[in-house]
Scaffold this motif. Structure first.
Motif, mmCIF file in Angstrom:
data_model
loop_
_atom_site.group_PDB
_atom_site.id
_atom_site.type_symbol
_atom_site.label_atom_id
_atom_site.label_comp_id
_atom_site.label_asym_id
_atom_site.label_seq_id
_atom_site.Cartn_x
_atom_site.Cartn_y
_atom_site.Cartn_z
ATOM 1 N N THR A 147 -7.954 -29.533 8.158
ATOM 2 C CA THR A 147 -7.684 -28.547 6.533
ATOM 3 C C THR A 147 -7.720 -29.043 5.706
ATOM 4 O OG1 THR A 147 -5.581 -28.765 6.140
ATOM 5 C CG2 THR A 147 -5.833 -27.168 7.640
ATOM 6 N N ARG A 196 -15.465 -27.044 7.696
ATOM 7 C CA ARG A 196 -16.313 -26.893 8.142
ATOM 8 C C ARG A 196 -17.318 -27.438 8.337
ATOM 9 N NH1 ARG A 196 -18.507 -21.383 5.077
ATOM 10 N NH2 ARG A 196 -18.107 -22.603 4.108
ATOM 11 N N ARG A 210 -8.556 -29.084 16.793
ATOM 12 C CA ARG A 210 -8.600 -28.133 15.785
ATOM 13 C C ARG A 210 -9.000 -28.516 15.339
ATOM 14 N NH1 ARG A 210 -5.661 -29.329 11.750
ATOM 15 N NH2 ARG A 210 -3.879 -30.533 12.043
ATOM 16 N N ALA A 211 -9.458 -27.990 14.092
ATOM 17 C CA ALA A 211 -10.632 -28.499 12.892
ATOM 18 C C ALA A 211 -9.361 -28.555 10.971
ATOM 19 C CB ALA A 211 -11.554 -26.863 11.936
ATOM 20 N N ASP A 244 -5.139 -31.405 5.532
ATOM 21 C CA ASP A 244 -5.082 -32.358 6.240
ATOM 22 C C ASP A 244 -5.933 -33.683 5.731
ATOM 23 O OD1 ASP A 244 -3.683 -31.857 8.263
ATOM 24 O OD2 ASP A 244 -5.255 -30.615 9.155
ATOM 25 N N HIS A 273 -7.141 -24.468 3.616
ATOM 26 C CA HIS A 273 -9.128 -23.797 4.429
ATOM 27 C C HIS A 273 -9.338 -25.087 5.187
ATOM 28 C CE1 HIS A 273 -12.690 -22.766 3.819
ATOM 29 N NE2 HIS A 273 -12.906 -24.337 3.545
ATOM 30 N N ARG A 274 -10.204 -24.153 6.318
ATOM 31 C CA ARG A 274 -10.452 -25.033 7.098
ATOM 32 C C ARG A 274 -11.538 -25.582 6.445
ATOM 33 N NH1 ARG A 274 -6.909 -26.006 11.360
ATOM 34 N NH2 ARG A 274 -5.385 -24.728 11.334
#
Length: 402
Positions: A286, A14, A283-284, A289, A11-12
């Motif tokens: 997750t 936000r 990049r965004a 991460d 899941h990214r």
């Protein structure tokens, strides 16, 4: 904004609010304290010459099918007979992560058996487990060549030699305990931290480096605390530890940045995880991460769904039972936790002093005497283990008084 953060690893993220909510929820899981786990680390030495450097080849051969894949990529990485996974630190230190149990006595029996098995395995190849929490003979040198450890060593280098020493030459003993019920977590978090300086002083076991007594009781604590203060110093203890921990995690700079198929994991200097969420990188991030980022913080106590107490020096043989039993006894009831906070208040911030002076510090020694008496009175172990723990701690105190 989600009321409850999602838990899909890909899941990214936000925004910061979502990330903080996730950290608070996964790092501070509440419930009745039930389980205890330990992680045991040792330096490894050639029996015929403890100062001789280790090599990856020697360690891989000695550990055979138990070798971690960070050392031998094709290894089956079999667990030890008691079920404990075996891992390795950058300088070739070996680590047993005993599976959590609801009984310290049962945990001790399992971990002790796996320790004997590991010791025998190494002995067959002329190797032995160290007895100090820091390598007393060798200069720090990496044995493991992984992108993570290469990035860490490079990031720590501008801050001095403590980082590479921590990575390659230290061995800790970690106790993992449940965070407790929601209404208890703030007090347990504060008590575990307040016990840090007394426990460092009582169980200091790393005075010698390069064959010389440095004057520090715990050179291991000295190295860890000074590796990178933003990620290695004690956390804030307030009424909402989950929120404070989440803020710390988000405001800590990235130590390394995983890149698929890339041997270079160096992170841009000064970029925090919050900056990453805000668009600092290409990049965004997750949830995966974020979980990985949490593993790059090395404070004395780390929250990971349980409280990972990291400030105790490795002990020789099975003598880790004494600090584990004492810590558990001092966290056993709400009344004991309250007394710990009161008794330890005068020395709660004496982390460097405890590492330097140990029980030579009179104020710390007085607190340790009182803490030890409280803990020994609250031990919950079979008779043989109670006698061993009591004898170990009383012996340390006698030596300090003398």
């Amino acid at each position: 904004m989600h009321d409850t953060p999602v838990d899909e690893p890909g899941h990214r993220l936000r925004d910061r609010v979502e990330a903080e909510a996730y950290v608070a929820s996964v790092c501070f899981k509440h419930g009745p304290p039930r389980l205890v786990g330990v992680e045991l680390e040792w330096t490894v030495h050639h029996v015929d010459d403890p100062s001789r450097p280790l090599t990856a080849e020697v360690l891989s051969t000695a550990l055979g099918p138990h070798a971690p894949r960070t050392l031998s990529p094709e290894s089956p990485q079999e667990v030890l007979p008691g079920g404990s996974p075996l891992s390795m630190e950058p300088g070739g230190q070996v680590e047993i992560s005993a599976l959590p149990q609801d009984s310290l006595a049962g945990l001790h029996a399992t971990a002790a058996a796996d320790t004997r098995y590991l010791s025998d395995l190494l002995a067959t190849h002329g190797l032995a487990l160290g007895t100090s929490a820091i390598d007393p003979f060798r200069t720090p040198r990496r044995v493991l060549d992984t992108p993570r450890y290469s990035a860490m060593e490079k990031a720590f280098a501008p801050l001095g030699t403590h980082g590479v020493t921590m990575m390659c030459n230290t061995a800790g003993f970690q106790v993992c305990v449940d965070a407790g019920e929601a209404g208890q977590m703030a007090a347990r978090w504060a008590a575990v931290h307040a016990l840090g300086p007394p426990m460092i002083a009582l169980f200091a076991n790393s005075p010698v480096m390069l064959g010389r007594d440095t004057g520090w009781a715990s050179n291991r604590s000295r190295a860890v605390l000074n590796t990178d203060p933003v990620r290695s110093f004690p956390s804030v203890c307030d009424d909402d530890p989950a929120a404070s921990w989440a803020r710390r995690v988000l405001d800590t700079p990235l130590l390394c940045l995983r890149r698929p198929g890339d041997s270079c994991w160096e992170a841009p200097a000064g970029v925090t995880f919050a900056d990453w969420i805000a668009g600092a990188l290409d990049r965004a991030p997750t949830l995966d991460d974020l979980d990985y980022h949490i593993s790059t913080l090395f404070p004395p106590v780390r929250a990971q769904g349980y409280l990972e107490v990291r400030y105790i020096d490795a002990q020789p043989g099975d003598r880790w039972l004494a600090p584990a039993a004492l810590l558990l006894a001092l966290l056993s009831t709400s009344d004991t936790v309250a007394r710990v906070l009161d008794v330890c208040a005068p020395v709660a911030d004496c982390w460097e002093g405890a590492a330097r002076h140990g029980l030579r510090d009179e104020k710390l020694a007085r607190v340790v005497e009182e803490v030890a008496a409280m803990g020994l009175a609250a031990l919950d172990l079979p008779a043989a283990e109670t006698a061993a723990v009591t004898g170990d701690i009383e012996d340390r105190l006698r030596k300090a008084r003398a």
